[in-house]
Design a protein around this motif. Sequence first.
Motif, PDB file in Angstrom:
ATOM      1  N   ARG A   1       7.881  -1.817   9.541  1.00  0.00           N
ATOM      2  CA  ARG A   1       8.706  -0.740   9.001  1.00  0.00           C
ATOM      3  C   ARG A   1       9.374  -1.110   7.675  1.00  0.00           C
ATOM      4  N   ARG A   2       9.973  -2.278   7.596  1.00  0.00           N
ATOM      5  CA  ARG A   2      10.724  -2.626   6.367  1.00  0.00           C
ATOM      6  C   ARG A   2       9.835  -2.764   5.134  1.00  0.00           C
ATOM      7  N   PRO A   3       8.768  -3.570   5.189  1.00  0.00           N
ATOM      8  CA  PRO A   3       7.911  -3.633   3.997  1.00  0.00           C
ATOM      9  C   PRO A   3       7.211  -2.309   3.695  1.00  0.00           C
ATOM     10  N   VAL A   4       6.880  -1.541   4.750  1.00  0.00           N
ATOM     11  CA  VAL A   4       6.254  -0.232   4.518  1.00  0.00           C
ATOM     12  C   VAL A   4       7.218   0.663   3.745  1.00  0.00           C
ATOM     13  N   ASP A   5       8.475   0.682   4.170  1.00  0.00           N
ATOM     14  CA  ASP A   5       9.475   1.517   3.483  1.00  0.00           C
ATOM     15  C   ASP A   5       9.672   1.055   2.038  1.00  0.00           C
ATOM     16  N   ARG A   6       9.626  -0.258   1.821  1.00  0.00           N
ATOM     17  CA  ARG A   6       9.784  -0.793   0.453  1.00  0.00           C
ATOM     18  C   ARG A   6       8.636  -0.328  -0.445  1.00  0.00           C
ATOM     19  N   VAL A   7       7.413  -0.436   0.067  1.00  0.00           N
ATOM     20  CA  VAL A   7       6.246  -0.023  -0.727  1.00  0.00           C
ATOM     21  C   VAL A   7       6.313   1.475  -1.032  1.00  0.00           C
ATOM     22  N   ILE A   8       6.720   2.260  -0.040  1.00  0.00           N
ATOM     23  CA  ILE A   8       6.847   3.714  -0.250  1.00  0.00           C
ATOM     24  C   ILE A   8       7.841   3.991  -1.368  1.00  0.00           C
ATOM     25  N   ALA A   9       8.995   3.300  -1.335  1.00  0.00           N
ATOM     26  CA  ALA A   9      10.047   3.530  -2.336  1.00  0.00           C
ATOM     27  C   ALA A   9       9.578   3.089  -3.724  1.00  0.00           C
ATOM     28  N   GLU A  10       8.883   1.953  -3.796  1.00  0.00           N
ATOM     29  CA  GLU A  10       8.438   1.419  -5.093  1.00  0.00           C
ATOM     30  C   GLU A  10       7.349   2.275  -5.730  1.00  0.00           C
ATOM     31  N   GLY A  11       6.432   2.768  -4.894  1.00  0.00           N
ATOM     32  CA  GLY A  11       5.265   3.451  -5.446  1.00  0.00           C
ATOM     33  C   GLY A  11       5.321   4.959  -5.389  1.00  0.00           C
ATOM     34  N   GLY A  12       6.384   5.492  -4.792  1.00  0.00           N
ATOM     35  CA  GLY A  12       6.490   6.941  -4.691  1.00  0.00           C
ATOM     36  C   GLY A  12       5.413   7.545  -3.800  1.00  0.00           C
ATOM     37  N   TYR A  13       5.007   6.805  -2.767  1.00  0.00           N
ATOM     38  CA  TYR A  13       3.966   7.327  -1.885  1.00  0.00           C
ATOM     39  C   TYR A  13       4.567   8.386  -0.964  1.00  0.00           C
ATOM     40  N   ARG A  14       3.809   9.435  -0.748  1.00  0.00           N
ATOM     41  CA  ARG A  14       4.321  10.556   0.047  1.00  0.00           C
ATOM     42  C   ARG A  14       3.677  10.625   1.421  1.00  0.00           C
ATOM     43  N   LEU A  15       2.509  10.008   1.541  1.00  0.00           N
ATOM     44  CA  LEU A  15       1.803  10.064   2.821  1.00  0.00           C
ATOM     45  C   LEU A  15       1.403   8.659   3.247  1.00  0.00           C
ATOM     46  N   VAL A  16       1.619   8.370   4.502  1.00  0.00           N
ATOM     47  CA  VAL A  16       1.233   7.076   5.052  1.00  0.00           C
ATOM     48  C   VAL A  16       0.505   7.345   6.364  1.00  0.00           C
ATOM     49  N   ASP A  17      -0.652   6.709   6.539  1.00  0.00           N
ATOM     50  CA  ASP A  17      -1.317   6.857   7.825  1.00  0.00           C
ATOM     51  C   ASP A  17      -1.986   5.543   8.217  1.00  0.00           C
ATOM     52  N   ILE A  18      -2.651   5.560   9.344  1.00  0.00           N
ATOM     53  CA  ILE A  18      -3.326   4.355   9.827  1.00  0.00           C
ATOM     54  C   ILE A  18      -4.794   4.679  10.050  1.00  0.00           C
ATOM     55  N   VAL A  19      -5.655   3.818   9.536  1.00  0.00           N
ATOM     56  CA  VAL A  19      -7.090   3.984   9.758  1.00  0.00           C
ATOM     57  C   VAL A  19      -7.570   2.811  10.614  1.00  0.00           C
ATOM     58  N   ARG A  20      -8.418   3.128  11.568  1.00  0.00           N
ATOM     59  CA  ARG A  20      -8.921   2.086  12.469  1.00  0.00           C
ATOM     60  C   ARG A  20     -10.440   2.106  12.521  1.00  0.00           C
ATOM     61  N   MET A  21     -11.000   0.927  12.512  1.00  0.00           N
ATOM     62  CA  MET A  21     -12.412   0.772  12.838  1.00  0.00           C
ATOM     63  C   MET A  21     -12.442  -0.251  13.960  1.00  0.00           C
ATOM     64  N   VAL A  22     -12.590   0.227  15.176  1.00  0.00           N
ATOM     65  CA  VAL A  22     -12.550  -0.658  16.340  1.00  0.00           C
ATOM     66  C   VAL A  22     -13.819  -0.439  17.161  1.00  0.00           C
ATOM     67  N   PRO A  23     -14.620  -1.500  17.310  1.00  0.00           N
ATOM     68  CA  PRO A  23     -15.870  -1.352  18.063  1.00  0.00           C
ATOM     69  C   PRO A  23     -15.617  -0.874  19.494  1.00  0.00           C
ATOM     70  N   ASP A  24     -16.474   0.036  19.933  1.00  0.00           N
ATOM     71  CA  ASP A  24     -16.381   0.526  21.305  1.00  0.00           C
ATOM     72  C   ASP A  24     -17.737   0.321  21.963  1.00  0.00           C
ATOM     73  N   PRO A  25     -17.863  -0.779  22.738  1.00  0.00           N
ATOM     74  CA  PRO A  25     -19.163  -1.099  23.343  1.00  0.00           C
ATOM     75  C   PRO A  25     -19.665   0.013  24.254  1.00  0.00           C
ATOM     76  N   ALA A  26     -18.734   0.833  24.769  1.00  0.00           N
ATOM     77  CA  ALA A  26     -19.144   1.885  25.699  1.00  0.00           C
ATOM     78  C   ALA A  26     -19.664   3.124  24.968  1.00  0.00           C
ATOM     79  N   ASP A  27     -19.497   3.164  23.653  1.00  0.00           N
ATOM     80  CA  ASP A  27     -19.878   4.352  22.888  1.00  0.00           C
ATOM     81  C   ASP A  27     -21.239   4.132  22.219  1.00  0.00           C
ATOM     82  N   PRO A  28     -22.279   4.806  22.674  1.00  0.00           N
ATOM     83  CA  PRO A  28     -23.618   4.600  22.089  1.00  0.00           C
ATOM     84  C   PRO A  28     -23.679   5.024  20.619  1.00  0.00           C
ATOM     85  N   ALA A  29     -22.734   5.864  20.193  1.00  0.00           N
ATOM     86  CA  ALA A  29     -22.750   6.345  18.806  1.00  0.00           C
ATOM     87  C   ALA A  29     -22.027   5.391  17.856  1.00  0.00           C
TER      88      ALA A  29
END
Length: 192
Positions: A59-87
Motif C-alpha cells: 500500500r505505501r509504495p503504491v500510494d507513493r508511485v500514484i502520487a508521483e506519477g499522477g496515475y489514476r488507475l491501478v489494477d493487478i494482472v495475473r498469469m498463473v498456470p492452471d494445470p486443470a485448465d486444458p485451454a
Amino acid sequence: MTLLQIMPESAPETVVLRTEDIDVISAELAGVGVRIERWHTDARLPADADDHAVMEAYRRPVDRVIAEGGYRLVDIVRMVPDPADPAWPERARAAREKFLEEHFHDEDEVRFFAAGSGCFYLHVEGRVYATVCTAGDLLSVPRGTVHWFDMGSRPHFTAIRFFQEEDGWIGRFLPDSIAARFPGLDELMAPV
Ligand SMILES: [Fe+2]
C-alpha cells in the motif's frame, strides 16, 4: 533474481554487460531514463493471495508511485498456470505473443512484480537493455520508449499496473521489429 543484459541493437549475440547487481542495474537504466526500484515488505504473501491482499501488502509504495506519477488507475494482472485448465497453454501462448514485438505507448508503462517474473527489452540509444524483473521489482518504462516484453514459455507472474488514462496504454507497434533476433526470457535465464 533481477537481471540486466545489454546488447548492441545490431549484434544480439554480443553481451556488453550482464549483471544481477541491483545498484549497477539501477544506474544503467537511469542513464537511459528508465526507473527500477526494489520494494521490500514485511508481509509474507501466500501464493493464493487475492488482489486486495497484494495491494495492501504494498500500500505505501503504491500510494507513493500514484502520487508521483499522477496515475489514476491501478489494477493487478495475473498469469498463473492452471494445470486443470486444458485451454491454459493456448491462453499463455497468446498472452505471450501480444507484446513480444517492438512497440511503444503514449503513457508510461509501470509494473510492479509481486510474484513471478518477466523481461522488458528496452531499445534505446542503439542498444537493447533486457531487464528481467522478479518479485519485488518496480519498472517504469517512459512513454514513447520502444520496448517489448517476454513472459517466457511458461508465464507466471502477478503484477500491479499503474495507468494515467483509460486508453493510454495502447501498443503502437513498429513495422520492422528487431525483437525476434534477441534471446527470449527462457534463453536469458538458462544456465551458461
Ligand atoms: Fe508495452
